[in-house]
Design an enzyme around this catalytic site. Structure first.
Site, PDB file in Angstrom:
ATOM      1  N   CYS A 309       0.812  -1.220   0.000  1.00 33.75           N
ATOM      2  CA  CYS A 309       0.000   0.000   0.000  1.00 33.75           C
ATOM      3  C   CYS A 309       0.848   1.274   0.000  1.00 33.75           C
ATOM      4  O   CYS A 309       1.773   1.413   0.796  1.00 33.75           O
ATOM      5  CB  CYS A 309      -0.863  -0.054   1.256  1.00 33.75           C
ATOM      6  N   ARG A 420     -13.119  -0.419  -5.867  1.00 38.42           N
ATOM      7  CA  ARG A 420     -12.679  -0.365  -4.465  1.00 38.42           C
ATOM      8  C   ARG A 420     -12.241   1.047  -4.072  1.00 38.42           C
ATOM      9  O   ARG A 420     -12.297   1.425  -2.915  1.00 38.42           O
ATOM     10  CB  ARG A 420     -11.516  -1.345  -4.261  1.00 38.42           C
TER      11      ARG A 420
HETATM   12  P1  IMP Z   1      -1.257  -7.077   3.731  1.00 32.84           P
HETATM   13  O1  IMP Z   1      -1.798  -8.219   4.537  1.00 32.84           O
HETATM   14  O2  IMP Z   1      -0.313  -6.239   4.530  1.00 32.84           O
HETATM   15  O3  IMP Z   1      -0.659  -7.536   2.440  1.00 32.84           O
HETATM   16  O4  IMP Z   1      -2.496  -6.110   3.391  1.00 32.84           O
HETATM   17  C1  IMP Z   1      -3.653  -6.552   2.721  1.00 32.84           C
HETATM   18  C2  IMP Z   1      -4.673  -5.435   2.703  1.00 32.84           C
HETATM   19  O5  IMP Z   1      -4.183  -4.288   1.994  1.00 32.84           O
HETATM   20  C3  IMP Z   1      -5.976  -5.753   1.987  1.00 32.84           C
HETATM   21  O6  IMP Z   1      -6.864  -6.514   2.758  1.00 32.84           O
HETATM   22  C4  IMP Z   1      -6.536  -4.380   1.651  1.00 32.84           C
HETATM   23  O7  IMP Z   1      -7.248  -3.799   2.711  1.00 32.84           O
HETATM   24  C5  IMP Z   1      -5.280  -3.564   1.438  1.00 32.84           C
HETATM   25  N1  IMP Z   1      -4.982  -3.350   0.007  1.00 32.84           N
HETATM   26  C6  IMP Z   1      -5.127  -4.191  -1.025  1.00 32.84           C
HETATM   27  N2  IMP Z   1      -4.659  -3.669  -2.171  1.00 32.84           N
HETATM   28  C7  IMP Z   1      -4.214  -2.444  -1.860  1.00 32.84           C
HETATM   29  C8  IMP Z   1      -3.606  -1.392  -2.631  1.00 32.84           C
HETATM   30  O8  IMP Z   1      -3.330  -1.505  -3.833  1.00 32.84           O
HETATM   31  N3  IMP Z   1      -3.311  -0.247  -1.944  1.00 32.84           N
HETATM   32  C9  IMP Z   1      -3.589  -0.110  -0.618  1.00 32.84           C
HETATM   33  N4  IMP Z   1      -4.099  -1.069   0.144  1.00 32.84           N
HETATM   34  C10 IMP Z   1      -4.428  -2.231  -0.472  1.00 32.84           C
END
Ligand code: IMP
Length: 494
Positions: A309, A420
């Site tokens: 993100c 989204r």
């Molecule tokens: P991770 O577990 O740290 O990889 O975060 C996953 C979460 O990041 C997802 O459940 C979303 O809420 C968020 N997310 C998914 N795609 C994106 C993006 O492209 N930008 C920002 N947040 C994202």
């Protein structure tokens, strides 16, 4: 004026906290720790894990594996066509442990050389033989042909024909299949319907596996549970109705910033469909209360914390994930005291290790939603491949070859998930996510129990045997940067 500009909180994240151990009683050993939790007031999960609604993370295979261990997956909407999302929900609901539906079949006029190629490509050694309509006509196992002599022959010359096979009836129980598979003597049982069409195959090895998941989360009809994502766009209402009809247990409204009037309208629309609605994402008490007031059954918390993100850099909105989770947990507790309704907090994004997961739970998260963590498992929908990566080795730059899986954000250039991010046009899409790789971790069935064991170990060390007492009793301490450094390792490694 100055005081009103700044909040009294300091945005902090999981790695800044440490948990203080307490006396472990004999009845709080790791084996006694219970990690069950609530996804909504009435819906229990056996482990506090949820997979992210992301194309690179969740498909039907991952959803089945996660539900078998007691968690729940969210099948993504976004760029996934409505029919594909529906098919995945149906595949999870149809799944019967031990009955494999997606098998590679061959025809009886196929040369055995082709079967040998399929065997090499997929690693399977047994192939049901079907006619053009999909009716079972035989079975070819590797023991029935000699790859050095029979390659030119046709499948029909070496297969076990239908009249020599023990065949199961579609709809039979695993117990019945278990008995028949012994009768067959070949460890494989093709299952057909009343028209003779091949519906699934039971393998002896899978029957043994099927009994390994006593913690699976199932609905009243003993089907695995699964959630479906839905955007805030009104045209998704039809999609939502179909998902519920197909058996989705929960609808998860998927929006990067959920504190909005679009979200309000969506929750109201979806609540009419009769299944629990999860809404988000928010990061503070005002956002939490707003969504609860609209009728949301659980709230997803987290903006800007995800591993892929870039929202905080691009838009400067969000909040440190630990602060966000704890503030929303306090709002949840207040709401529960006032109304008796428990609206769980789902911590979404930024969990890097089992230590982070434990801190999130200690700060009040009921459920942990993860993308990166699940993306590396064999069961995620992407394909693994070898990649050369640069590493520093004894002070010199070298390259190692590692197995990786692709992982990309829903707001990355690859996805541009307009729904989204409440945008209309992919051409002017504001990029808030990155695309890259995660290390391949093998099967979820092997990896996930390790994290659960680590979290159980934390609860046990903190003198707790369930997540409720862990949240209420464990002491959490903020650490200095030096303390965080001390918690890392400091030896020279090869
Ligand atoms: P991770 O577990 O740290 O990889 O975060 C996953 C979460 O990041 C997802 O459940 C979303 O809420 C968020 N997310 C998914 N795609 C994106 C993006 O492209 N930008 C920002 N947040 C994202």
């Amino acid at each position: 004026m100055e005081n009103e500009k700044f909040t009294s909180e300091l945005s902090s994240t999981f790695r800044e906290y440490i948990l203080l151990p307490r006396c472990t009683r004999r009845d709080q050993g790791i084996a006694q720790v219970d990690l069950s939790t609530r996804l909504t007031h009435d819906l229990k999960l056996n482990i506090p894990f949820m997979s992210a609604a992301m194309e690179a993370v969740t498909g039907d295979r991952l959803a089945i594996a996660l539900a078998q261990h007691g968690g729940m997956a969210v099948i993504p909407a976004g760029n996934v066509p409505a029919q594909d999302q529906l098919d995945m929900i149906r595949a999870v609901k149809r799944f019967k442990a031990g009955f494999v539906e997606k098998v590679i079949t061959v025809s009886d006029d196929m040369p055995i050389q082709k079967v040998i190629d399929l065997e090499r490509q997929h690693g399977y050694s047994t192939f049901p033989v079907v006619d053009k309509k999909g009716r079972l006509v035989g079975l070819l196992t590797e023991k029935k042909y000699n790859p050095w002599q029979d390659a030119e022959l046709l499948v029909k010359e070496r297969m076990l024909p239908l009249d020599k096979l023990v065949v199961g009836r579609h709809g039979m129980s695993l117990g019945e299949a278990n008995k028949l598979i012994f009768e067959s003597g070949i460890g494989v049982l093709p299952v057909v319907d009343e028209k003779g069409m091949l519906r699934s195959v039971v393998f002896f090895s899978d029957i043994r596996r099927a009994h390994e998941f006593p913690a699976g989360v199932v609905d009243a009809q003993k089907r695995l549970r699964v959630a479906g994502a839905i955007s805030t766009h009104p045209e998704d209402q039809e999609r939502a109705r179909n998902l519920v009809e197909a058996g989705a247990d929960v609808l998860v409204v998927d929006a990067s910033d959920g504190f909005s009037e679009y979200m309000q309208d969506t929750i109201k629309r979806l609540k009419k469909l009769g299944v629990p609605v999860v809404a988000g994402n928010v990061v503070d008490q005002a956002g939490f209360d707003y969504l609860v007031e609209q009728g949301a059954d659980a709230i997803k918390v987290g903006i800007g914390s995800g591993s892929i993100c870039t929202t905080r850099r691009v838009k400067a909105i969000g909040r440190g994930q630990a602060t966000a989770v704890h503030q929303c947990a306090l709002a949840r507790d207040r709401h529960f005291q006032k109304t008796g309704k428990y609206v769980p907090v789902i911590s979404d994004g930024g969990l890097e290790s089992s230590g982070d997961m434990s801190v999130a739970l200690a700060l009040g998260a009921d459920v942990l939603m993860m993308g990166k963590y699940f993306a590396g498992f064999e069961e995620s929908p992407t394909t693994s491949f070898l990649k050369r990566l640069p590493v520093m080795f004894s002070g010199q730059l070298a390259e190692v070859e590692v197995t990786v899986k692709p992982y990309w954000g829903e707001a990355s250039p690859r996805a541009k998930n307009v729904k989204r991010y409440q945008q209309d046009d992919p051409r002017s899409f504001v990029i808030e996510g990155e695309e890259g790789y995660v290390l391949y971790k093998g099967s979820l069935h092997k990896g996930l129990p390790r994290e659960l064991m680590a979290i159980k170990g934390t609860l046990s060390s903190c003198g707790c045997s369930n997540l409720d007492s862990f949240y209420k009793e464990v002491q959490v301490e903020r650490q200095t940067v030096e303390s965080v450094r001390e918690g890392g390792t400091s030896i020279f490694r090869a």
